[in-house]
Design an enzyme around this catalytic site. Structure first.
Site, mmCIF file in Angstrom:
data_model
loop_
_atom_site.group_PDB
_atom_site.id
_atom_site.type_symbol
_atom_site.label_atom_id
_atom_site.label_comp_id
_atom_site.label_asym_id
_atom_site.label_seq_id
_atom_site.Cartn_x
_atom_site.Cartn_y
_atom_site.Cartn_z
ATOM 1 N N TYR A 48 0.834 -1.206 0.000
ATOM 2 C CA TYR A 48 0.000 0.000 0.000
ATOM 3 C C TYR A 48 0.866 1.252 0.000
ATOM 4 O O TYR A 48 2.011 1.225 0.423
ATOM 5 C CB TYR A 48 -0.956 0.009 1.194
ATOM 6 C CG TYR A 48 -0.290 -0.116 2.553
ATOM 7 C CD1 TYR A 48 0.312 0.993 3.159
ATOM 8 C CD2 TYR A 48 -0.276 -1.322 3.232
ATOM 9 C CE1 TYR A 48 0.917 0.889 4.398
ATOM 10 C CE2 TYR A 48 0.332 -1.440 4.486
ATOM 11 C CZ TYR A 48 0.924 -0.331 5.055
ATOM 12 O OH TYR A 48 1.530 -0.431 6.279
ATOM 13 N N ARG B 113 4.707 0.514 0.703
ATOM 14 C CA ARG B 113 5.245 -0.475 1.640
ATOM 15 C C ARG B 113 5.214 -1.866 1.029
ATOM 16 O O ARG B 113 4.198 -2.259 0.445
ATOM 17 C CB ARG B 113 4.401 -0.543 2.931
ATOM 18 C CG ARG B 113 4.332 0.668 3.819
ATOM 19 C CD ARG B 113 5.551 0.975 4.666
ATOM 20 N NE ARG B 113 6.581 -0.012 4.869
ATOM 21 C CZ ARG B 113 6.650 -0.880 5.874
ATOM 22 N NH1 ARG B 113 5.733 -0.916 6.801
ATOM 23 N NH2 ARG B 113 7.660 -1.725 5.984
ATOM 24 N N HIS C 45 2.295 -7.342 10.746
ATOM 25 C CA HIS C 45 2.881 -6.854 11.997
ATOM 26 C C HIS C 45 2.775 -7.946 13.057
ATOM 27 O O HIS C 45 1.720 -8.584 13.186
ATOM 28 C CB HIS C 45 2.130 -5.624 12.500
ATOM 29 C CG HIS C 45 2.232 -4.430 11.609
ATOM 30 N ND1 HIS C 45 3.174 -3.451 11.784
ATOM 31 C CD2 HIS C 45 1.512 -4.054 10.532
ATOM 32 C CE1 HIS C 45 3.028 -2.508 10.860
ATOM 33 N NE2 HIS C 45 2.018 -2.849 10.082
#
Lengths: 272, 189
Positions: free
Chosen positions: A178, A188, A193
């Site tokens: 994105y 990115r 995460h």
């Protein structure tokens, strides 16, 4: 197309929303990395963690401590971690594809691995939390205004506790890349995460897992905050056909190593 | 003994701004239900190098109970409001403020200066930051504390909370600048 198109994408306005070109950012990254490599040749130690002060990642400029971290011996509370139990985390929370009434869109994946401490010992019964964008590269978050579709069947949040051998496993959807506002045309690499606890609070880790072969790696100032190539590679999962499930999901493995435990080892742990 | 670090630790990465539904959870910043006897408010503001509050930091605290015991009770994520697990998490608000409901930690050892362990994550922070929040009382214990004693006075004061009239604690965090908070690194970490 130019400036206006992604005006609202991943907007965090501030003095650090830079307008630099990718070429400028890439050249800053190259300079820092080549100076790191020269340092290694001159006998400086390998860096295993990201630089806190890494100007190509513009948000770090005003947010990195300017003074050296103060070396401290961990005491009492720092030598323990909070306890999490099965009342905190339901077994189904590790499957991010079943949280709504329908199937999320995208490539279903299984991500599994082990959480180990620096001595290679399993980190047991500790909380692992993950979050990620959907297959179109959009987070369910009010500040994420990237004009990619929200998937009504995907929140992008999962949790589990590691098992006795330190292993974790999630079923999810491969996230999309994105755009973000670090610089012009900044994207990115796809990532998940991860948030992890060790047996000591000093081992607490928040990081990101990436996917092999991503063409955005060399362009991404966040991934490149890690100046050492071998350390950076450790954030990239491995495609693992033995994890891939027949007519169901592709599979990746990714092991996570926390820093060395400082706590005095118990007899029964030593027997492992 | 400290075991040998045989494996290279996995590098950290920034928490980023979009942890939205992942990390915050119901009553995450309430280690006990507000209003229970002994509870206090612990609060403050997180600022960047320009002294501006930052709207997207996430804080975690981990502490002993009022008697100085290290809790090992599960139940931090699904809170019942009464079990003190010692751990809490708070996302700052749009003006950089955080608030925890907790208790004053007791000394974990005779004569030790009680403190709360604090962790800071944020967009723009490539790695976590550890620090400590010391209680302002008992100056003898503070003077004896090894960490505090190793700091120049102006830096030492960044680790000591201010006691408020209502019994609460105020602890502000500066990531950079003249009042930069002392952040810690631990051996092997």
């Amino acid at each position: 197309m130019e400036e206006g198109l992604f005006q609202d994408s991943h907007v965090i306005e501030g003095p650090d929303s830079a307008q630099a070109s990718q070429d400028e950012i890439s050249s800053e990254i190259r300079e820092i990395h080549s100076s790191y490599r020269k340092g290694i040749e001159d006998g400086l130690p390998q860096e295993t963690q990201p630089r806190r002060d890494f100007a190509p990642y513009r948000s770090s400029i005003l947010r990195h401590p300017t003074k050296d971290l103060h070396h401290a011996d961990p005491e009492t509370i720092e030598l323990w971690s909070p306890a999490f139990g099965h009342q905190d985390v339901h077994a189904l929370e590790s499957d991010l594809t079943i949280q709504h009434n329908g199937e999320p869109l995208g490539e279903r994946i299984i991500v599994k691995g082990r959480v180990l401490d620096g001595a290679g010992r399993p980190v047991r019964n500790q909380l692992v939390e993950i979050w990620q964008a959907n297959s179109a590269g959009r987070y369910i978050h009010k500040r994420d205004q990237h004009p990619a579709p929200i998937d009504p069947n995907f929140t992008g949040v999962g949790r589990c506790l590691t098992s006795d051998d330190g292993s974790y496993e999630f079923t999810t959807i491969k996230p999309g890349p994105y755009p973000w506002k670090n610089h012009y045309n900044a994207w990115r690499p796809a990532h998940i995460h991860f948030s992890l606890f060790g047996t000591d609070f000093t081992q607490r880790l928040v990081t990101q897992m990436y996917f092999p072969g991503d063409p955005l790696f060399s362009l991404d100032p966040i991934y490149q905050t890690i100046t050492d190539a071998r350390a950076r590679d450790a954030l990239v999962a491995t495609y693992d056909h033995s994890v891939t499930a027949h007519e169901w999901a592709t599979g990746y493995t990714w092991d996570i190593v926390l820093s060395g435990s400082n706590r005095t080892w118990m007899e029964d742990e030593d027997a492992e | 003994m400290t075991p040998e670090q045989k494996l290279q630790p996995t590098p950290a990465q920034t928490i980023g701004p979009f942890y939205g539904y992942a990390l915050p959870f119901d009553r995450d910043s309430q280690l006990l239900a507000p209003g229970l006897p002994g509870t206090i408010r612990l609060h403050g503001t997180v600022r960047d190098g320009d002294g501006e509050p930052i709207p997207d930091a996430l804080l975690e605290i981990w502490q002993a109970d009022a008697a100085g015991n290290v809790p090992q009770e599960p139940g931090s994520l699904v809170r019942d409001g009464y079990t003190f697990t010692g751990w809490g998490r708070a996302a700052v608000d749009g003006a950089g403020n955080y608030t925890f409901t907790t208790v004053n930690p007791g000394a974990t050892e005779e004569g030790a200066a009680p403190f709360i362990s604090l962790l800071i994550f944020g967009r723009g922070l490539t790695n976590k930051l550890h620090t400590r929040i010391y209680l302002p009382e008992n100056e003898d214990a503070l003077a004896r504390d090894r960490l505090l004693a190793s700091l120049p006075p102006e830096r030492r004061s960044t680790l000591i909370a201010e006691r408020e009239a209502d019994g609460g604690l105020r602890f502000d965090i500066s990531l950079q600048g003249a009042n930069e908070t002392v952040f810690l690194s631990f051996p092997g970490a």
